[in-house]
Design a protein around this motif. Structure first.
Motif, PDB file in Angstrom:
ATOM      1  N   ARG A  87      42.114  44.301  24.126  1.00  0.00           N
ATOM      2  CA  ARG A  87      43.508  44.156  24.556  1.00  0.00           C
ATOM      3  C   ARG A  87      43.710  45.084  25.750  1.00  0.00           C
ATOM      4  NH1 ARG A  87      45.769  41.286  20.303  1.00  0.00           N
ATOM      5  NH2 ARG A  87      44.275  41.346  18.618  1.00  0.00           N
ATOM      6  N   LEU A  88      43.606  44.499  26.937  1.00  0.00           N
ATOM      7  CA  LEU A  88      43.581  45.323  28.152  1.00  0.00           C
ATOM      8  C   LEU A  88      44.856  46.124  28.392  1.00  0.00           C
ATOM      9  CD1 LEU A  88      41.551  42.962  30.490  1.00  0.00           C
ATOM     10  CD2 LEU A  88      40.779  45.088  29.437  1.00  0.00           C
ATOM     11  N   PRO A  89      46.050  45.601  28.084  1.00  0.00           N
ATOM     12  CA  PRO A  89      47.240  46.435  28.344  1.00  0.00           C
ATOM     13  C   PRO A  89      47.188  47.767  27.592  1.00  0.00           C
ATOM     14  CG  PRO A  89      47.895  44.158  27.997  1.00  0.00           C
ATOM     15  CD  PRO A  89      46.421  44.242  27.651  1.00  0.00           C
ATOM     16  N   ASP A  90      46.591  47.792  26.397  1.00  0.00           N
ATOM     17  CA  ASP A  90      46.478  49.046  25.643  1.00  0.00           C
ATOM     18  C   ASP A  90      45.209  49.810  26.000  1.00  0.00           C
ATOM     19  OD1 ASP A  90      48.617  47.944  24.255  1.00  0.00           O
ATOM     20  OD2 ASP A  90      47.309  47.073  22.719  1.00  0.00           O
ATOM     21  N   ASP A  91      44.208  49.079  26.428  1.00  0.00           N
ATOM     22  CA  ASP A  91      42.893  49.678  26.640  1.00  0.00           C
ATOM     23  C   ASP A  91      42.815  50.398  27.982  1.00  0.00           C
ATOM     24  OD1 ASP A  91      39.950  49.739  25.826  1.00  0.00           O
ATOM     25  OD2 ASP A  91      39.849  48.829  27.817  1.00  0.00           O
ATOM     26  N   SER A  92      43.103  49.677  29.065  1.00  0.00           N
ATOM     27  CA  SER A  92      42.986  50.262  30.409  1.00  0.00           C
ATOM     28  C   SER A  92      44.309  50.166  31.164  1.00  0.00           C
ATOM     29  CB  SER A  92      41.917  49.507  31.204  1.00  0.00           C
ATOM     30  OG  SER A  92      42.254  48.132  31.289  1.00  0.00           O
ATOM     31  N   GLY A  93      45.139  49.196  30.790  1.00  0.00           N
ATOM     32  CA  GLY A  93      46.276  48.859  31.643  1.00  0.00           C
ATOM     33  C   GLY A  93      45.770  48.144  32.887  1.00  0.00           C
ATOM     34  N   ASP A  94      46.648  47.926  33.854  1.00  0.00           N
ATOM     35  CA  ASP A  94      46.244  47.243  35.089  1.00  0.00           C
ATOM     36  C   ASP A  94      45.137  48.048  35.777  1.00  0.00           C
ATOM     37  OD1 ASP A  94      48.094  45.295  34.514  1.00  0.00           O
ATOM     38  OD2 ASP A  94      49.652  46.112  35.825  1.00  0.00           O
ATOM     39  N   ILE A  95      44.135  47.334  36.244  1.00  0.00           N
ATOM     40  CA  ILE A  95      42.878  47.965  36.689  1.00  0.00           C
ATOM     41  C   ILE A  95      42.894  48.267  38.181  1.00  0.00           C
ATOM     42  CG2 ILE A  95      40.388  47.617  36.823  1.00  0.00           C
ATOM     43  CD1 ILE A  95      40.922  45.180  34.871  1.00  0.00           C
ATOM     44  N   VAL A  96      42.396  49.419  38.564  1.00  0.00           N
ATOM     45  CA  VAL A  96      42.237  49.733  39.990  1.00  0.00           C
ATOM     46  C   VAL A  96      41.104  48.879  40.562  1.00  0.00           C
ATOM     47  CG1 VAL A  96      41.554  51.494  41.668  1.00  0.00           C
ATOM     48  CG2 VAL A  96      43.081  52.099  39.775  1.00  0.00           C
ATOM     49  N   VAL A  97      41.425  48.078  41.566  1.00  0.00           N
ATOM     50  CA  VAL A  97      40.393  47.273  42.218  1.00  0.00           C
ATOM     51  C   VAL A  97      40.090  47.784  43.635  1.00  0.00           C
ATOM     52  CG1 VAL A  97      40.600  45.139  40.879  1.00  0.00           C
ATOM     53  CG2 VAL A  97      42.176  45.547  42.786  1.00  0.00           C
ATOM     54  N   ARG A  98      41.006  48.581  44.159  1.00  0.00           N
ATOM     55  CA  ARG A  98      40.709  49.282  45.416  1.00  0.00           C
ATOM     56  C   ARG A  98      41.306  50.673  45.291  1.00  0.00           C
ATOM     57  NH1 ARG A  98      43.860  47.707  50.531  1.00  0.00           N
ATOM     58  NH2 ARG A  98      45.051  49.491  49.798  1.00  0.00           N
ATOM     59  N   ARG A  99      40.487  51.668  45.622  1.00  0.00           N
ATOM     60  CA  ARG A  99      40.940  53.053  45.473  1.00  0.00           C
ATOM     61  C   ARG A  99      41.875  53.451  46.608  1.00  0.00           C
ATOM     62  NH1 ARG A  99      35.190  53.602  45.187  1.00  0.00           N
ATOM     63  NH2 ARG A  99      35.367  54.508  47.248  1.00  0.00           N
ATOM     64  N   LYS A 100      42.493  54.612  46.437  1.00  0.00           N
ATOM     65  CA  LYS A 100      43.400  55.102  47.477  1.00  0.00           C
ATOM     66  C   LYS A 100      42.702  55.382  48.804  1.00  0.00           C
ATOM     67  CE  LYS A 100      47.021  57.049  44.620  1.00  0.00           C
ATOM     68  NZ  LYS A 100      47.734  58.245  44.177  1.00  0.00           N
ATOM     69  N   ASP A 101      41.399  55.665  48.746  1.00  0.00           N
ATOM     70  CA  ASP A 101      40.670  55.921  49.997  1.00  0.00           C
ATOM     71  C   ASP A 101      40.256  54.613  50.680  1.00  0.00           C
ATOM     72  OD1 ASP A 101      38.552  54.958  48.512  1.00  0.00           O
ATOM     73  OD2 ASP A 101      37.436  56.846  48.459  1.00  0.00           O
ATOM     74  N   GLY A 102      40.675  53.471  50.122  1.00  0.00           N
ATOM     75  CA  GLY A 102      40.364  52.188  50.749  1.00  0.00           C
ATOM     76  C   GLY A 102      39.075  51.563  50.235  1.00  0.00           C
ATOM     77  N   GLY A 103      38.283  52.331  49.492  1.00  0.00           N
ATOM     78  CA  GLY A 103      37.020  51.813  48.963  1.00  0.00           C
ATOM     79  C   GLY A 103      37.270  50.847  47.803  1.00  0.00           C
ATOM     80  N   VAL A 104      36.449  49.827  47.738  1.00  0.00           N
ATOM     81  CA  VAL A 104      36.576  48.835  46.661  1.00  0.00           C
ATOM     82  C   VAL A 104      36.018  49.432  45.367  1.00  0.00           C
ATOM     83  CG1 VAL A 104      35.718  46.596  45.868  1.00  0.00           C
ATOM     84  CG2 VAL A 104      36.534  46.873  48.188  1.00  0.00           C
TER      85      VAL A 104
END
Ligand SMILES: [Zn+2]
Length: 339
Positions: free
Chosen positions: A180-197
């Motif tokens: 159950r992703l909402p409890d497990d990770s929540g919405d997932i980072v697909v691109r970091r703040k530094d712009g890296g994927v």
């Protein structure tokens, strides 16, 4: 019948140790046994850029697992595929499948405080879902906040909206899984703040693009497989011209890891068990391969054809295996007649 397509996807960070070598050998034997293709992908999307590509290639050559070229290349590097990842992320952003996030680690911890404050990891609570009209708006928000706080502005991350419904899949060794992703990770980072994927995104894009239908890897990644399936689902809704037609989800095999004398998984810190260190101390590659093959439940042989022939998933031990000082001594021992 569908051709089995696998991949060896080592990360060139900490260099390969015995545990990595075992997972790679297993993935390789499984594909060769099925008469399929296996490609080499170097996962070098590292935030710190700490990449040891020549050493990685030397380790792989020493281990002796030749891979099939992909689109005329001996291997692919994730660091050279940013244009593809960015194009797909732009498409997902337009569709509202991903959204900009300005949260810091502290923001996330505060928002998630109580009633589950002592839970192992903090799932992202969705603070920025629907918060900004565009990436530019999020960036302007971050710049203003940074100015108020007297610090340099960071970029904005992109997060993938995860499904509310449980994600299910079956692992060959671990059986049916439900996340159950909402409890497990929540919405997932697909691109970091530094712009890296993010790794989670690039892995799925590449597996899809390369037609990989069999993923064999260490079972430390079992828990993120649900997140990768959420990425697959979002990409399927995208109908992007950048990707070939969807061929179906891969089958997953998460292999128990190799434990050291301290009972912990082999890792970067076990420097003496890196393939480079074994090679330099004169351990013959065939000795290591013999140990690895035995640890996979098979009889050691230097004849690769008979190993490939003998391979069977059913022989694979379901429990972690151990490699420590004693095992190192055994594979290092010189044979009769040699000094
Ligand atoms: Zn946020």
């Amino acid at each position: 019948m569908t051709t089995v397509v696998g991949r060896l996807a080592p990360s060139p960070t900490g260099l390969l140790h015995v545990g990595n070598a075992r997972s790679l050998l297993l993935a390789w034997l499984a594909v060769r046994h099925a008469g399929g293709r296996i490609h080499l992908r170097v996962e070098d999307l590292l935030p710190d850029g700490d990449v040891h590509l020549p050493a990685l290639l030397a380790d792989l050559a020493w281990l002796g697992l030749p891979c099939d070229p992909w689109q005329g290349q001996a291997f692919i590097r994730q660091s050279e595929r940013a244009a593809l990842y960015d194009a797909l992320l732009a498409g997902l952003l337009t569709r509202g499948e991903v959204y900009p996030c300005v949260c810091t680690r502290k923001d996330i911890d505060l928002a998630a405080r109580a009633p589950h404050a002592e839970d192992k990891a903090t799932a992202y609570p969705g603070t920025c879902r629907g918060r900004f009209g565009s990436e530019a708006e999020a960036l302007a928000f971050e710049r203003q906040r940074a100015a108020e706080e007297g610090r340099p502005a960071l970029g904005v991350a992109l997060r993938l909206v995860v499904p509310d419904a449980p994600v299910t899949f079956t692992d060959l060794l671990h059986g049916p899984q439900t996340v159950r992703l909402p409890d497990d990770s929540g919405d997932i980072v697909v691109r970091r703040k530094d712009g890296g994927v993010a790794y989670m995104f690039a892995v799925v894009v590449d597996d899809w693009a390369m037609g990989v239908n069999q993923v064999v890897r260490g079972d430390d990644l079992l828990e993120v497989t649900g997140q990768q399936l959420a990425v697959y689902a979002a990409l399927q809704r995208l109908s992007a011209s950048e990707l070939p037609a969807f061929q179906g989800l891969p089958s997953y095999v998460h292999v128990p890891l190799v434990l050291g004398d301290d009972g912990r998984r082999l890792a970067k810190r076990n420097a003496s068990l890196h393939l480079g260190a074994l090679r330099e101390t004169g351990v013959p590659a065939q000795r290591l391969r013999a140990w690895l093959v035995t640890s996979l439940g098979m009889s050691p042989s230097e004849d690769f054809a008979s190993l490939i022939d003998d391979f069977a998933w059913s022989r694979l031990p379901r429990t972690p295996v151990h490699f420590g000082v004693e095992q190192l001594r055994q594979i290092s021992r010189t044979t009769g007649g040699r000094p």
